[in-house]
Design an enzyme around this catalytic site. Structure first.
Site, PDB file in Angstrom:
ATOM      1  N   ARG A 169     -14.451   8.520  -4.624  1.00  0.00           N
ATOM      2  CA  ARG A 169     -13.522   8.265  -3.508  1.00  0.00           C
ATOM      3  C   ARG A 169     -13.624   9.442  -2.555  1.00  0.00           C
ATOM      4  NH1 ARG A 169      -7.285   6.322  -3.420  1.00  0.00           N
ATOM      5  NH2 ARG A 169      -8.438   4.383  -3.732  1.00  0.00           N
TER       6      ARG A 169
ATOM      7  N   HIS B  17     -13.412  -0.428   1.210  1.00  0.00           N
ATOM      8  CA  HIS B  17     -12.767  -0.333  -0.111  1.00  0.00           C
ATOM      9  C   HIS B  17     -13.163  -1.581  -0.923  1.00  0.00           C
ATOM     10  CE1 HIS B  17     -10.166   1.005  -3.143  1.00  0.00           C
ATOM     11  NE2 HIS B  17      -8.986   0.972  -2.558  1.00  0.00           N
TER      12      HIS B  17
ATOM     13  N   GLN C  62     -11.156  -2.714  -4.159  1.00  0.00           N
ATOM     14  CA  GLN C  62      -9.866  -3.328  -3.856  1.00  0.00           C
ATOM     15  C   GLN C  62     -10.059  -4.794  -3.466  1.00  0.00           C
ATOM     16  OE1 GLN C  62      -6.526  -1.952  -3.810  1.00  0.00           O
ATOM     17  NE2 GLN C  62      -6.132  -4.140  -3.667  1.00  0.00           N
TER      18      GLN C  62
ATOM     19  N   ASP D 108      -1.830  -3.335   5.541  1.00  0.00           N
ATOM     20  CA  ASP D 108      -2.098  -2.018   4.959  1.00  0.00           C
ATOM     21  C   ASP D 108      -1.392  -0.986   5.838  1.00  0.00           C
ATOM     22  OD1 ASP D 108      -3.217   0.116   3.529  1.00  0.00           O
ATOM     23  OD2 ASP D 108      -5.165  -0.001   4.534  1.00  0.00           O
TER      24      ASP D 108
ATOM     25  N   CYS E 124      -2.672  -3.717  -0.498  1.00  0.00           N
ATOM     26  CA  CYS E 124      -3.456  -2.900  -1.436  1.00  0.00           C
ATOM     27  C   CYS E 124      -2.612  -1.812  -2.089  1.00  0.00           C
ATOM     28  CB  CYS E 124      -4.651  -2.286  -0.719  1.00  0.00           C
ATOM     29  SG  CYS E 124      -4.191  -1.342   0.739  1.00  0.00           S
TER      30      CYS E 124
ATOM     31  N   ARG F  88      -7.040  -4.900 -10.176  1.00  0.00           N
ATOM     32  CA  ARG F  88      -7.982  -3.799  -9.966  1.00  0.00           C
ATOM     33  C   ARG F  88      -8.675  -3.474 -11.289  1.00  0.00           C
ATOM     34  NH1 ARG F  88      -7.277  -0.170  -5.870  1.00  0.00           N
ATOM     35  NH2 ARG F  88      -9.324   0.544  -6.591  1.00  0.00           N
TER      36      ARG F  88
END
Ligand code: CP
Ligand code: NVA
Length: 300
Positions: A102, A129, A132, A219, A259, A287
């Site tokens: 990440r 991402h 996700q 988001d 998310c 996830r």
């Protein structure tokens, strides 16, 4: 499939294969059926940004698969003191069986893959991402039964989440509509990809994008690394919120996804969030299952 760097690299078939395996691993976990596909393997997890879900789901997921996860904070690695990612890749490839990273720059993830010789998994960059969105697609299929005829709407920043949702949503055959302020649209690479699809729409009107949607997604307005722009962004994104008004133009049985982490009364009202908490937290759980599927596909 050698790595998971971005969904642009995956075929529809590869995405569906991951979702099918994720469903199977979820079933096995719930029924106490062991699945030690990665017995004796190690995954390094490099974090240059904070994380709750990604860290804990990869770490427990690796454990459930019989493998060993190593949490590597960039504060402790030499990468945090300027050792090039190219060298880090060539060293870690000799110890580990896979790396999840990440970080900020997508180029850094691509460089790890280029210089290392083990599978690299993107656990979020400023650009995308993918882990996700694999979990999001799994959740949508779980709740709706299939992707056929569905319209997914994203309201907010044309950021990493929007980018991956556009690519993933279109690849599995959904219609995708995006509402974002003109200055915060997704990058050209994503819009060029989407332009090949006639079931893609981008607008600055949240109500227009949400019309008849089956899935509504949002988001945060300021992502990790953009904390300094938070006040400016609050102004730019005023009105880009999932609330009762937006829900009233979507389909009556529309699901809401986020998310996480969520900022209540900014991108989503507390009321809508709580009314759809079962979907949002199933999404968070997924996830685990989706990433286990990715690790099995890449590392078994
Ligand atoms: N959604 C997500 O990636 O959460 P974390 O930042 O907690 O990992
Ligand atoms: N856009 C958010 C997603 C967090 C999972 C961020 O990058 O901070």
């Amino acid at each position: 499939m050698k790595h998971l760097l971005k969904l642009l690299d995956l075929s529809t078939e590869e995405i569906i294969d991951i979702l099918n395996l994720a469903d199977q691993l979820k079933y096995e976990l719930k029924h106490g059926i062991p699945h030690p596909h990665l017995k004796g393997k190690t995954l390094g997890m490099i974090f240059q940004k904070s994380s709750t879900r990604t860290r804990v789901s990869f770490e427990t997921g690796m454990y459930q698969l019989g493998g060993y996860p190593l949490f590597l904070s960039s504060n402790d690695l030499q990468i945090g003191r300027g050792e090039p990612v190219q060298d880090t890749a060539r060293v870690l490839s000799r110890y580990l069986d896979g790396i999840m990273i990440r970080t900020f720059e997508q180029a850094e993830v691509e460089a790890l893959a280029e210089y290392g010789n083990i599978p690299i998994i993107n656990g979020l960059t400023d650009f995308c991402h993918p882990c996700q969105v694999l979990a999001d697609l799994m959740t949508i299929r779980e709740f709706k039964g299939s992707f056929d005829g569905l319209k997914m709407c994203f309201i907010g920043d044309g950021n990493n989440m929007a980018n991956s949702l556009i690519v993933g949503g279109l690849k599995v055959g959904m219609s995708v509509s995006i509402a974002c302020p003109k200055d915060y649209r997704p990058p050209k690479e994503i819009l060029d990809f989407a332009a090949k699809y006639d079931n893609f729409e981008i607008t600055d009107s949240p109500a227009q994008a949400a019309k008849n949607a089956d899935v509504l997604y949002t988001d945060v307005w300021a992502s990790m690394g953009q904390e300094g722009e938070a006040e400016k962004r609050k102004k730019a994104f005023a009105g880009y919120q999932i609330n009762d008004e937006i829900m009233s133009v979507a389909n009556a049985d529309a699901m809401v996804l986020h998310c996480l982490p969520a900022h209540r009364e900014e991108e989503i009202t507390a009321k809508v969030f709580e009314e759809h908490a079962n979907e949002i937290f199933e999404e968070a759980e997924n996830r685990l299952h989706a990433q286990k599927a990715v690790m099995v596909k890449l590392m078994a």
